[in-house]
Design a protein around this motif. Structure first.
Motif, PDB file in Angstrom:
ATOM      1  N   ALA A 162       0.840  -1.202   0.000  1.00  0.00           N
ATOM      2  CA  ALA A 162       0.000   0.000   0.000  1.00  0.00           C
ATOM      3  C   ALA A 162       0.871   1.247   0.000  1.00  0.00           C
ATOM      4  O   ALA A 162       2.009   1.225   0.468  1.00  0.00           O
ATOM      5  N   LEU A 163       0.318   2.311  -0.539  1.00  0.00           N
ATOM      6  CA  LEU A 163       0.971   3.613  -0.477  1.00  0.00           C
ATOM      7  C   LEU A 163       0.276   4.416   0.612  1.00  0.00           C
ATOM      8  O   LEU A 163      -0.874   4.149   0.950  1.00  0.00           O
ATOM      9  N   HIS A 164       0.968   5.409   1.145  1.00  0.00           N
ATOM     10  CA  HIS A 164       0.439   6.141   2.286  1.00  0.00           C
ATOM     11  C   HIS A 164       0.325   7.633   1.994  1.00  0.00           C
ATOM     12  O   HIS A 164       1.271   8.256   1.526  1.00  0.00           O
ATOM     13  N   LEU A 165      -0.852   8.174   2.245  1.00  0.00           N
ATOM     14  CA  LEU A 165      -1.095   9.617   2.199  1.00  0.00           C
ATOM     15  C   LEU A 165      -2.275   9.891   3.123  1.00  0.00           C
ATOM     16  O   LEU A 165      -3.418   9.564   2.786  1.00  0.00           O
ATOM     17  N   PRO A 166      -1.997  10.431   4.312  1.00  0.00           N
ATOM     18  CA  PRO A 166      -3.088  10.690   5.250  1.00  0.00           C
ATOM     19  C   PRO A 166      -4.172  11.578   4.636  1.00  0.00           C
ATOM     20  O   PRO A 166      -3.880  12.498   3.864  1.00  0.00           O
ATOM     21  N   LEU A 167      -5.407  11.296   4.999  1.00  0.00           N
ATOM     22  CA  LEU A 167      -6.534  12.078   4.491  1.00  0.00           C
ATOM     23  C   LEU A 167      -6.352  13.554   4.793  1.00  0.00           C
ATOM     24  O   LEU A 167      -6.665  14.401   3.950  1.00  0.00           O
ATOM     25  N   THR A 168      -5.833  13.884   5.964  1.00  0.00           N
ATOM     26  CA  THR A 168      -5.641  15.295   6.316  1.00  0.00           C
ATOM     27  C   THR A 168      -4.730  15.994   5.314  1.00  0.00           C
ATOM     28  O   THR A 168      -4.987  17.128   4.930  1.00  0.00           O
ATOM     29  N   LEU A 204      -4.135  14.869   2.139  1.00  0.00           N
ATOM     30  CA  LEU A 204      -4.827  14.836   0.847  1.00  0.00           C
ATOM     31  C   LEU A 204      -5.792  16.006   0.735  1.00  0.00           C
ATOM     32  O   LEU A 204      -5.793  16.732  -0.265  1.00  0.00           O
ATOM     33  N   MET A 205      -6.596  16.203   1.770  1.00  0.00           N
ATOM     34  CA  MET A 205      -7.593  17.278   1.758  1.00  0.00           C
ATOM     35  C   MET A 205      -6.947  18.666   1.801  1.00  0.00           C
ATOM     36  O   MET A 205      -7.558  19.638   1.375  1.00  0.00           O
ATOM     37  N   ALA A 206      -5.719  18.737   2.306  1.00  0.00           N
ATOM     38  CA  ALA A 206      -5.000  20.013   2.365  1.00  0.00           C
ATOM     39  C   ALA A 206      -4.280  20.316   1.054  1.00  0.00           C
ATOM     40  O   ALA A 206      -3.611  21.347   0.940  1.00  0.00           O
ATOM     41  N   GLY A 207      -4.396  19.405   0.081  1.00  0.00           N
ATOM     42  CA  GLY A 207      -3.809  19.682  -1.229  1.00  0.00           C
ATOM     43  C   GLY A 207      -2.503  18.981  -1.527  1.00  0.00           C
ATOM     44  O   GLY A 207      -1.868  19.272  -2.545  1.00  0.00           O
ATOM     45  N   ALA A 208      -2.076  18.057  -0.667  1.00  0.00           N
ATOM     46  CA  ALA A 208      -0.835  17.320  -0.946  1.00  0.00           C
ATOM     47  C   ALA A 208      -1.001  16.529  -2.243  1.00  0.00           C
ATOM     48  O   ALA A 208      -2.072  15.980  -2.506  1.00  0.00           O
ATOM     49  N   PRO A 209       0.041  16.469  -3.041  1.00  0.00           N
ATOM     50  CA  PRO A 209      -0.057  15.705  -4.292  1.00  0.00           C
ATOM     51  C   PRO A 209      -0.116  14.208  -4.010  1.00  0.00           C
ATOM     52  O   PRO A 209       0.406  13.727  -3.002  1.00  0.00           O
TER      53      PRO A 209
END
Length: 120
Positions: free
Chosen positions: A45-51, A53-58
């Motif tokens: 799995a790859l990891h990108l916290p929702l917080t 993602l919602m803040a605009g992280a690529p």
């Protein structure tokens, strides 16, 4: 478009998600916070916290242009992530029951150092 990937409304079981990822049809994106991820996550799995993602992280580079199956602990945050991703044009779905259901079904969970993981 696969019937699993509806713009923000499709959901899959842990077994379906595992199969989609194993067959190379999708990327599993874990949207839990870092301490949850470190405790245990699905291998590959790859990891990108929702917080973030919602803040605009690529999105991670390996996700771009691919179908995404979002996963969290119980399925609430991943549903939000799938809806958000679909709204920006990504084919996305999420896992019903999240990592809790994933582990309950006996699917693999690994810790941050490659050891056996737990769902936090």
């Amino acid at each position: 478009m696969s019937p699993f990937f509806r713009r923000g409304s499709g959901r899959v079981t842990p077994e379906q998600a595992h199969r989609l990822v194993a067959d190379g049809q999708a990327v599993l994106l874990d949207v839990r916070e870092t301490q949850e991820w470190n405790a245990g996550h699905a291998p590959g799995a790859l990891h990108l916290p929702l917080t973030r993602l919602m803040a605009g992280a690529p999105l991670p580079t390996a996700v771009r242009g691919r179908r995404v199956v979002a996963i969290c602990r119980s399925g609430n945050r991943s549903r939000t992530a799938a809806d958000f991703l679909a709204a920006v044009g990504v084919e996305a779905t999420d896992v019903t029951g999240g990592m809790t259901a994933w582990a309950r079904q006996g699917l693999p969970v690994t810790g941050v150092n490659g050891s056996g993981g737990v769902i936090a």
